[in-house]
Design a protein around this motif. Structure first.
Motif, PDB file in Angstrom:
ATOM      1  N   ASP A   8     -44.071  20.300  20.648  1.00  0.00           N
ATOM      2  CA  ASP A   8     -44.050  19.114  20.008  1.00  0.00           C
ATOM      3  C   ASP A   8     -43.567  19.660  18.557  1.00  0.00           C
ATOM      4  O   ASP A   8     -44.175  20.289  17.767  1.00  0.00           O
ATOM      5  N   PRO A   9     -42.392  19.246  18.106  1.00  0.00           N
ATOM      6  CA  PRO A   9     -41.926  19.632  16.853  1.00  0.00           C
ATOM      7  C   PRO A   9     -42.461  18.738  15.587  1.00  0.00           C
ATOM      8  O   PRO A   9     -42.134  19.055  14.620  1.00  0.00           O
ATOM      9  N   ALA A  10     -43.425  18.021  15.930  1.00  0.00           N
ATOM     10  CA  ALA A  10     -43.780  16.888  14.874  1.00  0.00           C
ATOM     11  C   ALA A  10     -44.272  17.587  13.810  1.00  0.00           C
ATOM     12  O   ALA A  10     -45.138  18.681  13.675  1.00  0.00           O
ATOM     13  N   PHE A  11     -43.905  17.128  12.426  1.00  0.00           N
ATOM     14  CA  PHE A  11     -44.557  17.531  11.119  1.00  0.00           C
ATOM     15  C   PHE A  11     -44.191  19.034  10.742  1.00  0.00           C
ATOM     16  O   PHE A  11     -45.096  19.649  10.237  1.00  0.00           O
TER      17      PHE A  11
ATOM     18  N   ASN B 208     -38.436  15.196  12.802  1.00  0.00           N
ATOM     19  CA  ASN B 208     -39.892  15.691  12.414  1.00  0.00           C
ATOM     20  C   ASN B 208     -40.859  14.782  12.810  1.00  0.00           C
ATOM     21  O   ASN B 208     -41.917  15.411  12.877  1.00  0.00           O
ATOM     22  N   ARG B 210     -41.752  12.844  15.979  1.00  0.00           N
ATOM     23  CA  ARG B 210     -41.544  12.365  17.215  1.00  0.00           C
ATOM     24  C   ARG B 210     -43.178  12.590  17.647  1.00  0.00           C
ATOM     25  O   ARG B 210     -43.765  13.541  17.303  1.00  0.00           O
TER      26      ARG B 210
END
Lengths: 197, 629, 505
Positions: A8-11, B208, B210
């Motif tokens: 998960d590349p989030a943040f 950034n 998702r």
């Protein structure tokens, strides 16, 4: 469970920092446009020498040295901030800010030098139009530097208030990145203008 | 504030979030409110733009008639009930500007990027809500300035929406190039700022923010389209800013970036020398061509989503769709020269641009065929959104095909700036994108306002608009082939063009009909906002994440945790499932033996029906279509 | 003009009040109301921005003069639409109450699609039949135009086939696969073979079209007959002029600085240019006198202005007062003086530039003397021509649809287009069955108010002799001298290669 999902590349990156990169990309496109207009601008294909028929002001070269110096200082300022060396960071920020202002002054002197050569923003000889381009390119760059100076000022004030340290690096790192960007931009622009002759 | 902190705050506070009127409705930082603001401003601008087109259509159809009402409406621009030629130019210019930038760029991409990027990706809001708010208010300011420019004494900008200098640079050449043009440039500069702020935010959010499991290859095609659109915008709008900057200097400071060798009647030879008007065209079209795709791609993305949902069928060729979007995006940067074949450019350069331009036809064809294949053997529900999407496909095909004529440098000699061009881009980019916008509005209205729109009115809206759009733009191909130039105030002075008078009348009547049809929409839209039926949770039985949020649309989007995504967005009619849809956030009931890997087609192979692996599937398809099997 | 802002403000306020009344008591309207309120706020600054001298004052408010019939028709039409809309609303309400489906919209739409397809295709066919005859295809009046037309037919064949097939498929699918709750849609994501086919096939067809287009384009733009006759076509707001080289077969050089009332194309001819210099010097003197007396005149205007204010004439003659006020303001603020200085500077620059050219014998080589400036173009059939385009003020585009020729005319950037007419005007008249037909060159780039009426007639004659007769009736720029032109020096010969190009500084 973790295996089931792709990473998960989030943040991964702070939004403000990522936005800054994109802004720098957009800025680069603006400069690319202006510079390519400069490249293709000769009004008459028969007159190749109608490009830049004058020497660049020496002050533009001085500006380059100033930019290099300020890049070094902000690099160390960032490094110090990362190491929590708050007072060193404070000084280095201040020096960078000063160098930024010196840069703007130096560019201003460069314009004065151009004017003393008789090359104003508006000219009535076709070969002098390159001077107009030099004004536009440098002024756009100075506008970017002024943005950087605003960032630096905020950063410096924050560092005086002891707000820049290991755990609060976002502002410092944004300023650092942006200042390197405008510095690099000037070096490239200067080299371009120098060799465009 | 870091994003994590933002989330924590939302998670705890969203229920009793009390905001003032100003922070909720005016300077809102909530992406849903901003998208509403974009949409409604876009609709208003669209009405202005459409009204202008009706005015100049009136002039073209009845050039000798006097309409008393015009004098009442337009004052000195409508003396004796006839539109002034200078004002006609202004109308054409402002119509183009409004439609291209304000309606189809901001109104379409601004609305739906803002609404859908966080909702379909599972984000609480945009990467920078503050920039997002600024983006809207710059857009609003820009709209206000542009609308003001219509009222200035010397008239609005009137050099065509491309504002080629020297016409746009010389006040003495056309009155609209005075204050009107200055305001136009100010408006566009503000618009560029708005669009950059928005675009930067969209890219940043998509990359950034998702949710868990939402890998890039599980993103709905809408998001892919918005993503590429934003990239195009960020790369090309600064170039327009550069072009506008030079023009501003030429106009206000007397520099000669675009001006050279000009003699003006009543003034004499101008001092400006050394510039090149063609330079402006290069800079402008470097934006201008990507701009076409900035307009079209969001509409294509919306269509992909709407068609897939309402055909109850996975979109055909998800990867191919993305690759063709990418191909179109990349190519769009290197084909700008096809707008300038006859500016006297180097013939070899012209050939290069021609070849590159015609290559774009291939990814576009792939997209059109993929839409058709998605409809094939689907189970089509004709919601208004679906109808508009089908209309888009129809326009995309008929308008796209004429691009093959215009992209051909040799044929462009004859067709350049003729009505053929008008027909081409109004179909492929104007009507198609507007239809995409309508499809989006009908489809996501329940999400935007928590209410349903009336379907019946939607059907009427669609059929009237569809028919009138074809009636307006199809005959223009013929006029163009006969060599009728565009932007002519009237054709009565040229016998050759006067024979098209009946066609001009037909077009105008159809345009008025199309304008009237929008009453259905406006009524439906504004009435439904406050009196519509309350929306259900998932009215279209769609797979994507936005339908898991509460109907009333809370700040922070999801009351609890953001749902996790388990599969691609288009898993409709899976044979192993009872219902014909399978939302992205529901975990598989029977866990697959091997988890899908990133970069792999998410469909489990065992459920692919026999037909698709059949060797002669192409012929089987034809047979089936013809009813032979 | 304060009154329009006031009017707008009052209107907005009224609207707000009305809005409250209308929406009072409606429960779920808060969002709507506020959205409207936002737009009220959004629209107000637009009206406020429309400040004093910016807005054109409305003509007098006279409802009697309005076109009430049109307004009524418009209102009626909108009402009818709304009534229809409403009745459908009621229809759906009935459906809901009775629980019965009155109309299956899914079927209706599917059928409507089919009907649209059939009617649309008939319409396309009809359009081709009726308007096809106006099309210029296959009737080209130039040699290269025939290649273009054939290419058009190839492209048309291909695209029309695709158009018909895909549109039929689209609406057929729409009909065939309309919703049926007992059916489930096919579940498949992609099919490589199919996708490869519809990538490769268009690619091949396009390659074919590209290659043809490439060869045609290259031929038209680069394959130019060396013996072509050059004609200069000069574009200005709003008209065209042509320049034929005279007996010396050389177009004289020209420059925008030389343009004057008597020398509309700015050709380099000594006497015309010297008289222009004199003219400019005279104008400069005049401007300088005005500049010197600026103080006196501002006093004069001030007196006038005061008189208007004191006698109340400013109210009775608002238009004159407004003009006077602006003039007076210009004088006071120095704007007028700056304008004068600018004009003087511009004229001085022009004189300086002209003087630089006058020393240059390449420019003033005497070839311009016998050039003939005409207001129509006469060509000879089957003779190759190069049109050299120049523009005086803004970009124009020389468009000759009958000859399949178009080229932009850009100030400061000479362009050209080469073609060979293959049909005389008479032949074209015969083939079109229109005795009044003429070829024209139109402007096809937006260039100002009279853009739509900027054209020049082209006559194609059958023989050189007819052309010579016509040319003899045209007067040369300078009446021919008694003696033949002096033999040209070798230097002048070298410039002959560049003849007709525009001289730059």
């Amino acid at each position: 469970m973790n295996k089931k999902f792709p990473k998960d590349p989030a943040f991964a990156v702070a939004p403000s920092k990522f936005n800054l990169w994109l802004f720098m990309l957009a800025s680069s496109m603006l400069f690319a446009a202006v510079v390519s207009a400069f490249i293709v601008h000769h009004p008459d294909a028969e007159k190749k020498d109608a490009w830049t028929a004058f020497d660049l002001p020496i002050y533009f070269l001085y500006s380059m040295f100033v930019v290099v110096a300020s890049s070094v200082t902000i690099y160390y300022a960032f490094k110090m901030a990362k190491k929590d060396e708050i007072s060193a960071n404070k000084w280095l920020n201040g020096i960078t800010l000063l160098l930024g202002i010196v840069f703007c002054y130096s560019q201003y002197m460069g314009w004065n030098q151009l004017v003393s050569l008789g090359l104003t923003f508006v000219n009535s000889r076709p070969e002098d139009i390159s001077a107009s381009y030099v004004y536009v390119i440098t002024a756009l760059h100075v506008a970017h530097v002024l943005g950087g100076i605003v960032l630096l000022t905020i950063c410096w004030i924050q560092s005086l208030r002891l707000n820049v340290h290991k755990k609060n690096l976002t502002l410092m790192s944004i300023t650092h990145t942006y200042w390197h960007f405008v510095g690099l931009l000037w070096i490239l622009l200067y080299l371009f203008l120098y060799f465009a002759k | 504030m870091s994003t994590a902190a933002l989330h924590a705050e939302h998670d705890s506070h969203h229920h009793d979030h009390k905001e003032s009127f100003i922070s909720k409705y005016v300077f809102s930082m909530d992406h849903k409110m901003i998208s509403r603001q974009f949409l409604i401003t876009g609709i208003i601008m669209g009405l202005v733009g459409m009204g202008m087109s009706l005015l100049f259509r009136l002039q073209l159809a009845w050039p000798d008639e006097q309409f008393g009402i015009l004098e009442t409406l337009l004052g000195k621009w409508g003396k004796d009930g006839k539109i002034d030629p200078n004002f006609y130019m202004g109308l054409v210019t402002i119509h183009g500007t409004i439609m291209v930038f304000y309606v189809l760029t901001a109104g379409l991409s601004g609305t739906f990027s803002n609404l859908l990027i966080p909702l379909q990706l599972g984000a609480r809001d945009m990467a920078s809500p503050f920039m997002n708010m600024l983006s809207y208010w710059f857009f609003f300011l820009s709209s206000a300035v542009l609308l003001t420019s219509i009222f200035v004494e010397t008239g609005p900008a009137s050099a065509g929406w491309t504002v080629y200098p020297p016409l746009s640079a010389l006040e003495k050449a056309v009155p609209g190039s005075g204050l009107g043009m200055t305001l136009w440039l100010v408006a566009i500069a503000l618009f560029i700022v708005s669009s950059l702020l928005g675009g930067i935010n969209y890219i940043s959010t998509v990359l950034n923010m998702r949710t868990k499991g939402m890998s890039m290859n599980r993103m709905p095609l809408t998001i892919w389209a918005f993503f590429f659109t934003a990239i195009l915008g960020v790369l090309s709008f600064p170039v327009l800013l550069g072009a506008a900057l030079f023009l501003i200097f030429d106009r206000s400071f007397g520099t000669s970036f675009y001006l050279s060798d000009i003699y003006l009647e009543g003034v004499g030879a101008l001092e400006n020398i050394g510039g090149s008007p063609v330079l402006y065209q290069h800079l402008f079209w470097f934006l201008g061509h990507p701009e076409v795709y900035i307009i079209l791609m969001p509409a294509l993305g919306i269509t992909s989503e709407v068609i897939s949902t309402n055909a109850r069928k996975p979109i055909f060729g998800y990867t191919a769709m993305i690759i063709s979007l990418m191909g179109i995006s990349i190519l769009s940067f290197i084909v700008w020269g096809h707008h300038m074949f006859i500016t006297g450019m180097n013939p070899f350069l012209g050939s290069v641009f021609m070849i590159l331009t015609l290559i774009i036809a291939v990814p576009s064809a792939v997209k059109a065929f993929n839409y058709l294949a998605t409809l094939w053997r689907g189970n089509l529900r004709f919601t208004p959104a679906m109808l508009f999407s089908i209309g888009l496909v129809s326009f995309f095909i008929s308008g796209g095909l004429t691009g093959i004529y215009l992209g051909n440098a040799a044929m462009d000699i004859q067709l350049h700036d003729s009505y053929f061009v008008v027909a081409h881009f109004h179909l492929v980019m104007g009507s198609a994108a507007i239809f995409g916008m309508f499809a989006g509005i009908y489809h996501w209205f329940p999400k935007m306002f928590g209410k349903m729109m009336n379907n019946t009115l939607g059907y009427f809206h669609f059929w009237f608009t569809f028919i009138s759009a074809y009636l307006v733009f199809f005959p223009m191909h013929f006029m163009g082939l006969a060599g009728v130039p565009r932007r002519y105030y009237q054709f009565t002075l040229v016998k050759e063009f006067d024979v098209w008078m009946d066609v001009n009348k037909l077009i105008t009547i159809a345009a008025i009909m199309g304008g009237m049809a929008q009453v259905f929409f406006l009524w439906n839209f504004f009435y439904s906002i406050f009196k519509g039926k309350k929306a259900t949770q998932n009215p279209w039985e769609s797979n994507t994440l936005e339908w898991t949020t509460p109907v009333e649309g809370i700040h922070g989007n999801w009351p609890g945790e953001i749902p996790t995504v388990y599969r691609g967005p288009h898993e409709y009619s899976r044979p192993d499932r009872e219902s014909d849809f399978f939302p992205q956030h529901l975990p598989d009931e029977t866990a697959p033996v091997t988890a899908p890997q990133e970069g792999e087609q998410t469909a489990p192979t065992e459920v692919v029906p026999q037909e698709t692996v059949e060797s002669s599937v192409f012929f089987a398809a034809i047979k089936r279509v013809l009813g032979l099997s | 003009m304060a009154d329009i802002s006031k009017f707008a403000l009052l209107k907005t306020l009224f609207w707000f009040r009305k809005m409250k009344l209308n929406l009072f008591g409606v429960k779920s309207n808060s969002l709507f109301k506020k959205t409207l309120a936002i737009f009220g706020l959004m629209l107000t600054p637009i009206f406020l921005l429309a400040a004093d001298d910016v807005v054109a004052p409305p003509t007098e408010f006279n409802p009697m003069a309005w076109d009430w019939s049109s307004i009524l028709i418009l209102v009626l039409a909108i009402l009818i639409i709304l009534v229809i809309a409403r009745s459908f609303d009621i229809g759906s309400l009935t459906e809901k109450i009775t629980g019965k489906t009155i109309v299956s919209w899914n079927n209706v739409n599917a059928w409507a699609g089919i009907i649209f397809l059939v009617v649309g295709l008939i319409g396309v066919w009809y359009e081709m039949k009726i308007h096809g005859k106006y099309l210029k295809l296959g009737d080209s009046a130039s040699a290269h135009g025939e290649t273009l037309d054939s290419m058009f037919y190839w492209t048309f064949g291909f695209t029309f086939f695709v158009f018909v097939v895909t549109e039929i498929l689209l609406f057929y699918f729409m009909f065939k696969y309309k919703y049926d709750k007992n059916r489930k849609a096919a579940y498949f994501f992609h099919n490589n073979k199919l996708e490869i086919i519809w990538t490769i096939v268009p690619a091949i067809v396009l390659t074919f079209l590209v290659l043809r287009g490439f060869s045609t384009w290259t031929k038209i733009t680069t394959d130019i007959d060396k013996n072509s006759e050059e004609i200069e076509v000069f574009a200005y707001q709003f008209g065209w002029k042509a320049r034929y080289s005279g007996d010396d077969k050389q177009l004289g050089t020209a420059n925008f600085n030389f343009i004057s009332g008597t020398n509309p194309l700015g050709v380099a001819e000594d006497s015309a240019v010297s008289s222009l210099v004199n003219e400019l010097n005279g104008e400069i003197k005049k401007l300088e006198i005005i500049k010197a007396s600026i103080e006196d005149s501002s006093k004069l205007w001030k007196a006038q202005y005061d008189r208007y204010v004191s006698t109340g004439m400013s109210n009775s003659y608002p238009e004159e007062f407004k003009q006077m006020k602006s003039k007076y303001n210009d004088l006071i603020s120095g704007a007028y003086e700056r304008q004068l200085e600018k004009d003087i500077k511009r004229k001085n620059t022009a004189i300086k530039r002209i003087a630089a050219y006058q020393k240059d014998h390449e420019t003033f080589n005497g070839t311009a003397k016998d050039d003939k400036i005409t207001t129509e173009i006469v060509l000879v059939k089957n003779k190759p021509y190069i049109f050299k385009y120049r523009a005086r003020d803004v970009i124009h585009s020389a468009y000759m649809p009958e000859f399949r020729a178009q080229m932009n005319c850009v100030p400061g950037m000479p362009t050209s287009f080469a073609f060979t007419p293959i049909k005389t005007t008479e032949e074209a008249r015969a083939s079109k069955n229109d005795p009044e037909f003429d070829f024209y060159l139109y402007c096809n780039k937006i260039c100002g108010a009279a853009h739509y009426n900027m054209k020049i007639k082209i006559t194609v004659v059958g023989s050189e002799a007819e052309y010579k007769t016509w040319l003899a009736t045209q007067t040369p720029f300078v009446a021919p001298p008694a003696a033949p032109a002096a033999p040209t020096s070798p230097k002048a010969d070298s410039t002959a290669v560049k003849q007709g190009t525009v001289v730059k500084n």
